[in-house]
Design a protein around this motif. Structure first.
Motif, mmCIF file in Angstrom:
data_model
loop_
_atom_site.group_PDB
_atom_site.id
_atom_site.type_symbol
_atom_site.label_atom_id
_atom_site.label_comp_id
_atom_site.label_asym_id
_atom_site.label_seq_id
_atom_site.Cartn_x
_atom_site.Cartn_y
_atom_site.Cartn_z
ATOM 1 N N GLU A 178 -10.838 13.834 33.148
ATOM 2 C CA GLU A 178 -11.845 14.777 33.642
ATOM 3 C C GLU A 178 -11.791 14.858 35.163
ATOM 4 N N CYS A 179 -10.909 15.703 35.669
ATOM 5 C CA CYS A 179 -10.762 15.853 37.116
ATOM 6 C C CYS A 179 -9.850 17.035 37.401
ATOM 7 N N SER A 180 -9.880 17.505 38.652
ATOM 8 C CA SER A 180 -8.960 18.560 39.075
ATOM 9 C C SER A 180 -7.579 17.970 39.330
ATOM 10 N N TYR A 181 -6.547 18.751 39.019
ATOM 11 C CA TYR A 181 -5.170 18.324 39.228
ATOM 12 C C TYR A 181 -4.500 19.106 40.357
ATOM 13 N N ASP A 182 -5.280 19.889 41.082
ATOM 14 C CA ASP A 182 -4.713 20.852 42.032
ATOM 15 C C ASP A 182 -3.994 20.197 43.205
ATOM 16 N N ASN A 183 -4.571 19.152 43.794
ATOM 17 C CA ASN A 183 -4.048 18.631 45.057
ATOM 18 C C ASN A 183 -3.241 17.346 44.909
ATOM 19 N N ILE A 184 -2.850 17.012 43.693
ATOM 20 C CA ILE A 184 -2.099 15.776 43.482
ATOM 21 C C ILE A 184 -0.678 15.920 44.025
ATOM 22 N N LYS A 185 -0.260 14.922 44.795
ATOM 23 C CA LYS A 185 1.135 14.862 45.232
ATOM 24 C C LYS A 185 1.935 14.225 44.104
ATOM 25 N N LYS A 186 2.599 15.060 43.353
ATOM 26 C CA LYS A 186 3.307 14.602 42.160
ATOM 27 C C LYS A 186 4.446 13.667 42.547
ATOM 28 N N PRO A 187 4.471 12.436 42.000
ATOM 29 C CA PRO A 187 5.557 11.503 42.340
ATOM 30 C C PRO A 187 6.886 11.948 41.741
ATOM 31 N N ARG A 188 7.975 11.390 42.282
ATOM 32 C CA ARG A 188 9.311 11.755 41.793
ATOM 33 C C ARG A 188 9.598 11.152 40.421
ATOM 34 N N CYS A 189 8.922 10.057 40.107
ATOM 35 C CA CYS A 189 9.150 9.380 38.827
ATOM 36 C C CYS A 189 8.288 10.000 37.726
ATOM 37 N N PRO A 190 8.580 9.701 36.463
ATOM 38 C CA PRO A 190 7.756 10.211 35.368
ATOM 39 C C PRO A 190 6.316 9.689 35.447
ATOM 40 N N VAL A 191 5.384 10.517 34.992
ATOM 41 C CA VAL A 191 3.973 10.132 34.910
ATOM 42 C C VAL A 191 3.550 10.159 33.445
ATOM 43 N N ILE A 192 2.961 9.063 32.992
ATOM 44 C CA ILE A 192 2.487 8.959 31.614
ATOM 45 C C ILE A 192 0.962 8.911 31.646
ATOM 46 N N TRP A 193 0.325 9.897 31.037
ATOM 47 C CA TRP A 193 -1.134 9.966 30.984
ATOM 48 C C TRP A 193 -1.614 9.354 29.669
ATOM 49 N N CYS A 194 -2.322 8.235 29.741
ATOM 50 C CA CYS A 194 -2.946 7.637 28.560
ATOM 51 C C CYS A 194 -4.390 8.139 28.531
ATOM 52 N N LEU A 195 -4.650 9.125 27.695
ATOM 53 C CA LEU A 195 -5.907 9.870 27.740
ATOM 54 C C LEU A 195 -6.833 9.491 26.587
ATOM 55 N N THR A 196 -8.108 9.286 26.919
ATOM 56 C CA THR A 196 -9.111 8.966 25.901
ATOM 57 C C THR A 196 -9.792 10.219 25.372
ATOM 58 N N THR A 197 -9.435 11.392 25.909
ATOM 59 C CA THR A 197 -10.007 12.663 25.463
ATOM 60 C C THR A 197 -8.865 13.620 25.122
ATOM 61 N N ASP A 198 -9.225 14.863 24.821
ATOM 62 C CA ASP A 198 -8.218 15.870 24.487
ATOM 63 C C ASP A 198 -7.819 16.715 25.693
ATOM 64 N N LYS A 200 -5.689 18.123 28.673
ATOM 65 C CA LYS A 200 -4.237 18.263 28.783
ATOM 66 C C LYS A 200 -3.837 18.444 30.249
ATOM 67 N N PRO A 201 -3.344 17.398 30.917
ATOM 68 C CA PRO A 201 -2.845 17.565 32.281
ATOM 69 C C PRO A 201 -1.706 18.584 32.317
ATOM 70 N N PRO A 202 -1.510 19.242 33.460
ATOM 71 C CA PRO A 202 -0.493 20.308 33.537
ATOM 72 C C PRO A 202 0.935 19.802 33.521
ATOM 73 N N TRP A 203 1.158 18.490 33.735
ATOM 74 C CA TRP A 203 2.516 17.954 33.741
ATOM 75 C C TRP A 203 2.453 16.482 33.359
ATOM 76 N N GLY A 204 3.592 15.935 33.015
ATOM 77 C CA GLY A 204 3.662 14.540 32.629
ATOM 78 C C GLY A 204 3.630 14.354 31.117
ATOM 79 N N GLU A 205 3.963 13.142 30.674
ATOM 80 C CA GLU A 205 3.929 12.788 29.264
ATOM 81 C C GLU A 205 2.502 12.405 28.886
ATOM 82 N N ILE A 206 2.023 12.884 27.749
ATOM 83 C CA ILE A 206 0.641 12.644 27.321
ATOM 84 C C ILE A 206 0.621 11.742 26.091
ATOM 85 N N ILE A 207 -0.184 10.695 26.160
ATOM 86 C CA ILE A 207 -0.396 9.810 25.020
ATOM 87 C C ILE A 207 -1.893 9.747 24.757
ATOM 88 N N LYS A 208 -2.303 10.075 23.538
ATOM 89 C CA LYS A 208 -3.722 10.036 23.186
ATOM 90 C C LYS A 208 -4.085 8.606 22.795
#
Length: 211
Positions: A178-198, A200-208
């Motif tokens: 639950e947050c804005s993703y607009d100003n994040i400096k996306k790292p060069r490495c993969p990002v894995i989002w372990c999410l407790t809700t539904d 959907k971040p705009p990029w990265g691998e998502i794990i519920k």
């Protein structure tokens, strides 16, 4: 039991295809099929697969490469026993329930103990990254998180991502999303989002993550 489950899943998939081809596949059946597929993948298994050891650490003649023996080649196997450096980011903001906050520490401890990264940068954040420490191989978080002086303010992913150090193999974020993703400096490495809700971040691998 696993083999029978796979057979049943195959029957379900074939029946779904027949129903779709006949134009009799409803939205309710689509939801059921999606949930059936999702329920077969344990999120911890998926996470471990994503960050499984890939860096060769040594070679061993005691354990030859089995894939080449059938071809008449007796060559050493490559031992992979580490995943390098990673970064774990935990969301403690006010939108996170006590149960979700507990998940942050429980699952990051799981990563540290089961996947044995060489070096882990651990960041806790809400509107600012207020806790930032480095854990070496074999170190884990305390079973209780009282020592972290948890802050429960707003949420700012961008501020947390700004303090990521070095060149980690991946960044793992445990959050409700639950947050804005607009100003994040996306790292060069993969990002894995372990999410407790539904969410959907705009990029990265998502794990519920089930709470």
């Amino acid at each position: 039991a696993e083999e029978i489950s796979q057979i049943i899943d195959g029957m379900i998939e074939r029946a779904a295809k027949i129903a779709k081809d006949a134009g009799k596949f409803s939205a309710n059946l689509e939801d059921f099929l999606a949930k059936n597929r999702e329920s077969k993948v344990d999120w911890r298994t998926k996470l471990r697969h994503l960050i499984s050891p890939i860096f060769p650490k040594n070679v061993s003649w005691e354990k030859p490469n089995r894939r080449l023996i059938s071809s008449g080649w007796y060559l050493p196997s490559v031992i992979k026993d580490g995943i390098g450096d990673i970064c774990c980011v935990g969301d403690s903001s006010g939108s996170m329930s006590d149960e979700e906050l507990s998940v942050v520490f429980t699952e990051i401890n799981y990563i540290l103990s089961e996947c044995t990264p060489d070096r882990t940068q651990f960041i806790l954040f809400d509107s600012v990254p207020y806790h930032n420490e480095v854990l070496l191989a074999g170190e884990t978080l305390d079973s209780k998180y009282a020592r972290f002086n948890v802050s429960r303010g707003g949420t700012d992913f961008a501020a947390a991502f700004e303090v990521i150090e070095g060149d980690p193999r991946c960044v793992i974020v445990v959050t409700d999303g639950e947050c804005s993703y607009d100003n994040i400096k996306k790292p060069r490495c993969p990002v894995i989002w372990c999410l407790t809700t539904d969410v959907k971040p705009p990029w990265g691998e998502i794990i519920k993550v089930e709470v």
